[in-house]
Design an enzyme around this catalytic site. Structure first.
Site, mmCIF file in Angstrom:
data_model
loop_
_atom_site.group_PDB
_atom_site.id
_atom_site.type_symbol
_atom_site.label_atom_id
_atom_site.label_comp_id
_atom_site.label_asym_id
_atom_site.label_seq_id
_atom_site.Cartn_x
_atom_site.Cartn_y
_atom_site.Cartn_z
ATOM 1 N N GLU A 1 0.849 -1.185 0.000
ATOM 2 C CA GLU A 1 0.000 0.000 0.000
ATOM 3 C C GLU A 1 0.891 1.245 0.000
ATOM 4 O O GLU A 1 1.959 1.249 0.627
ATOM 5 C CB GLU A 1 -0.875 -0.008 1.264
ATOM 6 C CG GLU A 1 -1.828 1.168 1.378
ATOM 7 C CD GLU A 1 -2.565 1.185 2.707
ATOM 8 O OE1 GLU A 1 -3.669 1.745 2.761
ATOM 9 O OE2 GLU A 1 -2.032 0.628 3.703
ATOM 10 N N LYS B 1 -10.348 0.286 -0.697
ATOM 11 C CA LYS B 1 -10.107 0.082 0.732
ATOM 12 C C LYS B 1 -11.302 0.552 1.543
ATOM 13 O O LYS B 1 -11.789 1.659 1.389
ATOM 14 C CB LYS B 1 -8.844 0.825 1.163
ATOM 15 C CG LYS B 1 -8.484 0.610 2.628
ATOM 16 C CD LYS B 1 -7.238 1.391 2.989
ATOM 17 C CE LYS B 1 -6.905 1.256 4.462
ATOM 18 N NZ LYS B 1 -5.721 2.058 4.835
ATOM 19 N N CYS C 1 -4.455 -3.271 4.525
ATOM 20 C CA CYS C 1 -3.989 -2.769 5.805
ATOM 21 C C CYS C 1 -4.972 -3.044 6.941
ATOM 22 O O CYS C 1 -5.234 -4.194 7.255
ATOM 23 C CB CYS C 1 -3.648 -1.286 5.677
ATOM 24 S SG CYS C 1 -2.324 -0.770 6.790
#
Length: 554
Positions: free
Chosen positions: A104, A205, A236
Site C-alpha cells: 500500500e 479500501k 492494511c
C-alpha cells in the site's frame, strides 16, 4: 471469478501508522447493511487446479515519498511515481514467481490531502463488466500510465501482480447526494492483473483512518481466481475488522489473502509479522503481506504466512534488515474443503467455552498496567516454571510455562495480562486478549505492556489459554534476541487449537511475547466500560506525535 460486495464502513490509514511513535495502531469500524456483488476476474479453467504448490513473492519496499506537499502537475506526479515503478519492474523480473504483491502507498507515497493526491489518481473501469489489457490497449482511457505499467509488468513476466494505487470516479452532486463537492470519488485501491496483462479486479479500501484524501466506498468483497487458488483482496487495517476479511474466507471460499499494507509495527500486541501471520493460522489461509519498508519510522514487517507458520518474512532491525527485500517462497495450494474444515474445527473448539478452573498463583499479586492504550490485569512470572492465571471481566487467562534455568534471572521480567473491553483509543473495537509479555524494565511493573525488542530469556514450554466468548482468536508467538532481532517460529514450533497456544516438545526460544488476541466483532458498538483506555487526551497526544513523525519524513 472476481467478486465484490458492499458492507460496513470503518476508519484506518497509513498516517496512523506514522503515529505509532506512541506505539498505537487502531481503527474505527461501523456496520452498514447494504451488499453488492460484482464480478471482476476472468474465467479460470477449474481443471487447472492440480498443482500442489505455487511460488509467491511479496516486496518490502523502501518507497520514495515525494517531499513536495503542494499540488503538482500530472507530469510531475508521473515522474515521482516512476521512481517507485522502476523498482517494481526490477523486482518483477527477479526470480521466477507466479504471483507478486507490492505494498500500500508503494507507488505514490504518503502525506496527501484531497487536492494534492489528485494528480496521482487514475480513472479505472469496472473489470467485472469490461475486459481490458492496458499494456496492449493503452489509449482506451486517458491518463492511465500507471495501470499500463503494471499491466505490462504482469504480461512481460507472466505472473499475477497486485499493487495499490488511487482510483478516481466521476459523480454528479446534483443527482448523487453522497457525491463530494468536487464532483469525484477518490479511492485507495488495490488492483490485480493476470499473466496476460488483463485487469482482473479492483478493491476500494474499506476501513480508512485519517485518509481524508480518500472517500469511504461501498463495502465490497473482491477476489480473483487463479490455477492455484482463489485470492481475496483487503488492505492494511481491514484485517482487524470483520468486513470484508471474514466473509471472504467464510462465505466466498477464499483460500489466499492478498494484503498490500503500510503498517507501522506495534509491539507487543500488533507487530506486523505477528498479527498478519495469526490471521493465516486462525482462518487456515495463505496470507501474502507486502509492507512499506522504512524501519527508521517503524514501517516494518513483510511476509508469506501459511496456516502452520511463516514461509518467509523480512523484518528490519539490524544492518541487513534495513534494506528492502523481495520475499519469495513456495506455498501450498489450499483446497476450499480443507480450509472450510479447518475453520469449522477452530470455531467448534472455541465455541466449547473453556470452563475449567483457571489457576491463580497467590504468590504473584495482580496489578494494573497499560498496554496499547488499555489497562490490563497482570501477574508476574516469578518462578522458572509454574502455572499462573489472571482474570478481567468475563475473561480469564492462564499460562503454564518453563524457562531454561540458566536464563531465568532478575534482569528480565515477564507477566501475563488479561484485557476484556472495548478499545476506544483512536478507534472502537472489542477485544478479549491474553498477553504474555516481557516488561520493558525488570524492576518496574508499570512497564509491562510497553515497547521492548530484546529478550534473553529462553522458554522451553508455553501453554497459553483463555476462556474467550468469541471464536475469532488470533495467536502469535514473537521471538527475539539480545540484539532485538525479531523472529516468528518456524512451522510446527507451536500449535493453536482455537483458544490455546501450546509449544511443541522440542520448543526452545527466546520469547518476547505470546498473544491470544480475541476479536468480538458483535460487540464493537458496546458502551465503554471501566477497563477500556480513556482517552481523548491520550488520543490527542498520539495525533500530535504522529504529526511530528510526519515532519521527520520531510
Amino acid at each position: 471469478m472476481a467478486k465484490e460486495t458492499p458492507l460496513s464502513s470503518g476508519a484506518y490509514s497509513k498516517l496512523r501508522l506514522i503515529f505509532f511513535t506512541a506505539e498505537i495502531l487502531t481503527a474505527v469500524c461501523t456496520v452498514a447493511t447494504q451488499f453488492q456483488v460484482i464480478t471482476g476476474s476472468r474465467d479460470v479453467d477449474e481443471s487447472a487446479h492440480v498443482q500442489a504448490k505455487f511460488r509467491a513473492a511479496v516486496y518490502a519496499h523502501a518507497a520514495f515519498i515525494p517531499r513536495d506537499k503542494t499540488l503538482v502537475s500530472r507530469s510531475q506526479s508521473l515522474e515521482n511515481m516512476e521512481i517507485n515503478l522502476k523498482v517494481f519492474r526490477e523486482q518483477a523480473a527477479e526470480a521466477h514467481k507466479q504471483i507478486l504483491v507490492f505494498p500500500e502507498d508503494g507507488i505514490y507515497g504518503m502525506r496527501f490531502n484531497r487536492e494534492t493526491i489528485y494528480p496521482y489518481l487514475e480513472y479505472m473501469p469496472d473489470p467485472s463488466i469490461e475486459t481490458w489489457i492496458p499494456c496492449k490497449d493503452p489509449k482506451r482511457y486517458n491518463g492511465t500510465e500507471v495501470q499500463r505499467s503494471l499491466s505490462c509488468m504482469a504480461l512481460e513476466n507472466g505472473l499475477y501482480l497486485v499493487a495499490n494505487i488511487g482510483d478516481k470516479q466521476p459523480c454528479d452532486p446534483h443527482t448523487d447526494p453522497k457525491c463530494p463537492g468536487d464532483g469525484r470519488y477518490q479511492y485507495n485501491t488495490n488492483v490485480a492483473y493476470g499473466p496476460d496483462g488483463t485487469f482482473l479486479a479492483k478493491y476500494h479500501k474499506y476501513n480508512l483512518f485519517f485518509e481524508d484524501q480518500f472517500d469511504t466506498p461501498e463495502a465490497s468483497y473482491v477476489y480473483f481466481d487463479t490455477p492455484f487458488g482463489r485470492f481475496g483482496l483487503i488492505t492494511c487495517f481491514d484485517v482487524l475488522f470483520k468486513e470484508p476479511a471474514i466473509p471472504l474466507v467464510e462465505d466466498y471460499n477464499v483460500t489466499n489473502i492478498v494484503f498490500p499494507t503500510a503498517w507501522m509495527d506495534a509491539l507487543p500486541l500488533l507487530p506486523a509479522i505477528g498479527f498478519h501471520s495469526s490471521f493465516a493460522r486462525t482462518h487456515h489461509v495463505n496470507f501474502l503481506s507486502a509492507n512499506i519498508h522504512l524501519p527508521s519510522f517503524r514501517f516494518d514487517g513483510t511476509g508469506l504466512y501459511a496456516p502452520d507458520g511463516a514461509i518467509g518474512f523480512h523484518y528490519g532491525r539490524g544492518d541487513e534488515g534495513l534494506s528492502p527485500k523481495l520475499v519469495v517462497g513456495e506455498m501450498e495450494v489450499l483446497g476450499e474443503a480443507e480450509t472450510r474444515a479447518a475453520v469449522a474445527s477452530v470455531h467448534a473448539a472455541a465455541a466449547r467455552l473453556d470452563t475449567s478452573e483457571i489457576r491463580t498463583d497467590d504468590s504473584s499479586v495482580p496489578f494494573q498496567s497499560e498496554l496499547f492504550g488499555d489497562m490490563y490485569t497482570f501477574r508476574t512470572l516469578d518462578k522458572p516454571a509454574s502455572k499462573i492465571g489472571t482474570c478481567q471481566g468475563r475473561l480469564c487467562c492462564e499460562v503454564e510455562y518453563a524457562i531454561q534455568a540458566d536464563t531465568f534471572s532478575d534482569n528480565e521480567l515477564f507477566a501475563i495480562g488479561a484485557f476484556d473491553g472495548l478499545h476506544v483509543l483512536e478507534g472502537t473495537y472489542y477485544m478479549q486478549n491474553c498477553a504474555l509479555v516481557k516488561c520493558a524494565e525488570a524492576i518496574n511493573k508499570s512497564s509491562c505492556g510497553s515497547l521492548v525488542f530484546n529478550s534473553s530469556t529462553v522458554f522451553t514450554k508455553i501453554a497459553l489459554r483463555g476462556q474467550f466468548q468469541t471464536p475469532y482468536v488470533y495467536p502469535q508467538v514473537i521471538l527475539s534476541d539480545s540484539e532485538g532481532h525479531l523472529q516468528i517460529s518456524k512451522p510446527g514450533a507451536w500449535h493453536f487449537t482455537g483458544s490455546t497456544i501450546e509449544t511443541s516438545h522440542s520448543f526452545n526460544g527466546t520469547v518476547l511475547n505470546a498473544i491470544l488476541l480475541g476479536r468480538d466483532y458483535t460487540r464493537d458498538d458496546a458502551s465503554v466500560d471501566g477497563n477500556s483506555g480513556s482517552h481523548l487526551m491520550v488520543s490527542f497526544l498520539v495525533v500530535i506525535s504522529g504529526l511530528l513523525g510526519m515532519k521527520l519524513l520531510e
